[in-house]
Enzyme design. Sequence first.
Site, PDB file in Angstrom:
ATOM      1  N   GLN A  32      10.685  63.923  47.316  1.00 55.28           N
ATOM      2  CA  GLN A  32      10.960  64.597  48.583  1.00 55.28           C
ATOM      3  C   GLN A  32      11.277  66.056  48.292  1.00 55.28           C
ATOM      4  OE1 GLN A  32      14.089  62.720  50.819  1.00 55.28           O
ATOM      5  NE2 GLN A  32      14.290  64.402  52.259  1.00 55.28           N
ATOM      6  N   ARG A  91      12.186  61.919  54.353  1.00 50.25           N
ATOM      7  CA  ARG A  91      11.709  60.797  53.544  1.00 50.25           C
ATOM      8  C   ARG A  91      10.409  60.246  54.122  1.00 50.25           C
ATOM      9  NH1 ARG A  91      17.299  60.244  54.165  1.00 50.25           N
ATOM     10  NH2 ARG A  91      18.512  60.273  52.235  1.00 50.25           N
ATOM     11  N   ASP A 102      23.933  55.419  50.680  1.00 50.40           N
ATOM     12  CA  ASP A 102      24.583  56.001  51.855  1.00 50.40           C
ATOM     13  C   ASP A 102      25.985  55.428  52.040  1.00 50.40           C
ATOM     14  OD1 ASP A 102      21.982  57.313  52.891  1.00 50.40           O
ATOM     15  OD2 ASP A 102      21.457  55.206  52.681  1.00 50.40           O
ATOM     16  N   ARG A 119      28.201  57.038  49.501  1.00 52.09           N
ATOM     17  CA  ARG A 119      28.555  58.391  49.961  1.00 52.09           C
ATOM     18  C   ARG A 119      29.628  58.321  51.046  1.00 52.09           C
ATOM     19  NH1 ARG A 119      22.180  60.128  50.256  1.00 52.09           N
ATOM     20  NH2 ARG A 119      22.047  61.093  48.180  1.00 52.09           N
ATOM     21  N   HIS A 121      17.182  53.833  55.616  1.00 52.76           N
ATOM     22  CA  HIS A 121      17.663  54.809  54.634  1.00 52.76           C
ATOM     23  C   HIS A 121      16.967  56.126  54.989  1.00 52.76           C
ATOM     24  CE1 HIS A 121      18.967  56.774  51.046  1.00 52.76           C
ATOM     25  NE2 HIS A 121      17.745  56.867  50.538  1.00 52.76           N
TER      26      HIS A 121
END
Length: 301
Positions: free
Chosen positions: A82, A88, A148, A151, A175
């Site tokens: 990416q 994405r 995620d 995070r 995601h």
Amino acid sequence: MNKVVIIGCGNVGMSYAYALVNQNVAVNELVLIDLNFEKVVGEVMDLNHCLAFAPSKIDIKAGSYEDCRDAKIVVIAAGANQNPGETRMDLINKNSHIFKSIVTSVMDSGFNGIFLVATNPLDVMTYLTFKYSNLPYSKVIGSGTSLDTSRLRYMIGEKTNINPKYIDAYVIGEHGDSEFVLWSSATIGLQNIKDFISTDDMNKIENDVRLAAYEIINRKGATYYGIGMCLVKITNAILSNENSIITVSCYDDKNDVYIGLPAVINKDGISKKIYVELNEEETLKLTNSIKVIKDAIEKIN
């Protein structure tokens, strides 16, 4: 013998490999496969030179698709990266063609283990792996929203000064840009998350989690350490039969998509999906996330 094969030895694949070497894992053999064979040979040499100080003894070598035949796990980290400014989903057509070739080659070896997918767009690529391989859905897993979720817990921990390991909060859905936090069921020490942070803080944290990859890519070009650790977490759950709950990309047969949801992971792959009670707003967000993924699949050439 717990053999793991990594296909794609770029930043993500090698961050995962290095994390495996640095942790206590049940992996006995690690095989690296990449189009650039000379690079793989160099990576193998470099990793082998770590083993004198590593907690586990792992036989590390460069290999080919034939090595997938008796592998317990094949991890796919191959594909286009990416770039700054890309989502994405912009990677779909680039990586869908790559995956057909990879999955077909793996299955031709006689592989009957578990696929673990780390390539973006994650949920779409995991779905394609499922379709191309014809394996049971339990044996095709995407890294999903595990990163995620990691995070999220880190950011909540920073805000509350509480160890992220003791924060029970999840990101689910795609995601990608339509992911969301299950705030209605988030807790710290069995207390509702709202006892610790304000609604404004929750909104900011959720937005920061969603944009985290873009921020990292804009600064250093790619993200890889975090996903490498998440892949090790999933690998350990499989090989050690942990029955761990991780937010992976798993198959939703009702909607014919792969999407990030909490699931029990053990030696059989996805042993059980955890169905969390959603409020009205979260239900709408999940419906939207499913639509985003389905629309993306339908656009594949």
